[in-house]
Design an enzyme around this catalytic site. Structure first.
Site, short mmCIF file in Angstrom:
data_model
loop_
_atom_site.label_atom_id
_atom_site.label_comp_id
_atom_site.label_asym_id
_atom_site.label_seq_id
_atom_site.Cartn_x
_atom_site.Cartn_y
_atom_site.Cartn_z
N ASP A 120 37.72 -58.40 -27.45
CA ASP A 120 39.08 -58.66 -27.91
C ASP A 120 39.87 -57.35 -27.84
O ASP A 120 39.32 -56.26 -28.04
CB ASP A 120 39.08 -59.17 -29.35
CG ASP A 120 38.53 -60.58 -29.47
OD1 ASP A 120 38.69 -61.37 -28.53
OD2 ASP A 120 37.94 -60.89 -30.52
N ASP A 138 41.82 -66.45 -25.91
CA ASP A 138 42.31 -67.01 -27.17
C ASP A 138 43.75 -67.49 -27.04
O ASP A 138 44.11 -68.53 -27.57
CB ASP A 138 42.22 -65.96 -28.30
CG ASP A 138 40.81 -65.48 -28.56
OD1 ASP A 138 39.86 -66.25 -28.33
OD2 ASP A 138 40.66 -64.32 -29.00
#
Length: 159
Positions: A120, A138
């Site tokens: 991330d 995401d």
């Protein structure tokens, strides 16, 4: 049970695009930018590029000892269900939405298989408030879900 429908190609294109864009960006951040040695990179007063390895699910839930194999299996099972749903849809927006979710889920599952965690990068913060760190997969999943909600509300109004 049908495994291919009239809009499966559209869903597959959106899945391939979301998977490919996410994985290309992750490769670039890890190997070209070398974010691990340069973080954080402040782009705005409220937005940084960082590297966080998420071993859990959304918001880091289940990160304490949950098997990556189990999380991969769950992602693949959900992806199989999404594929069956995609074969039945009759609206292009629904097919695109399912494709976005499918590509994002598979991109994060791929990270788990290759790296043992999901990479991330995007960190929003205001003062002492930090939003969770996320990636393009995401974003694709959230955009797909938002499109499904929009489509269901739109469909409800036309009835």
């Amino acid at each position: 049970m049908r495994l291919w429908g009239s809009l499966s190609v559209l869903g597959l294109v959106f899945a391939a695009l979301s998977f490919g864009i996410d994985q290309t960006f992750k490769w670039w951040m890890l190997h070209v930018v070398d974010i691990a040695s340069r973080e954080p990179i402040a782009l705005l007063p409220v937005f940084d590029i960082v590297l966080a390895w998420n071993r859990g699910i959304s918001y880091g839930w289940l990160s304490g000892g949950t098997s990556q194999g189990l999380l991969i299996a769950v992602a693949l099972s959900i992806s199989a269900g999404l594929w069956v749903w995609l074969a039945k849809v009759t609206r292009p927006v629904t097919a695109a939405a399912i494709g976005l979710i499918l590509g994002g889920a598979l991109a994060n599952a791929f990270d788990r298989a290759v790296h043992g965690a999901v990479a991330d990068f995007f960190s929003f913060h205001v003062g002492s408030f930090d939003w969770y760190i996320f990636n393009l997969a995401d974003v694709a999943i959230v955009a797909g879900v938002a499109l499904l909600v929009y489509e269901s509300l739109r469909e409800g109004r036309t009835r």
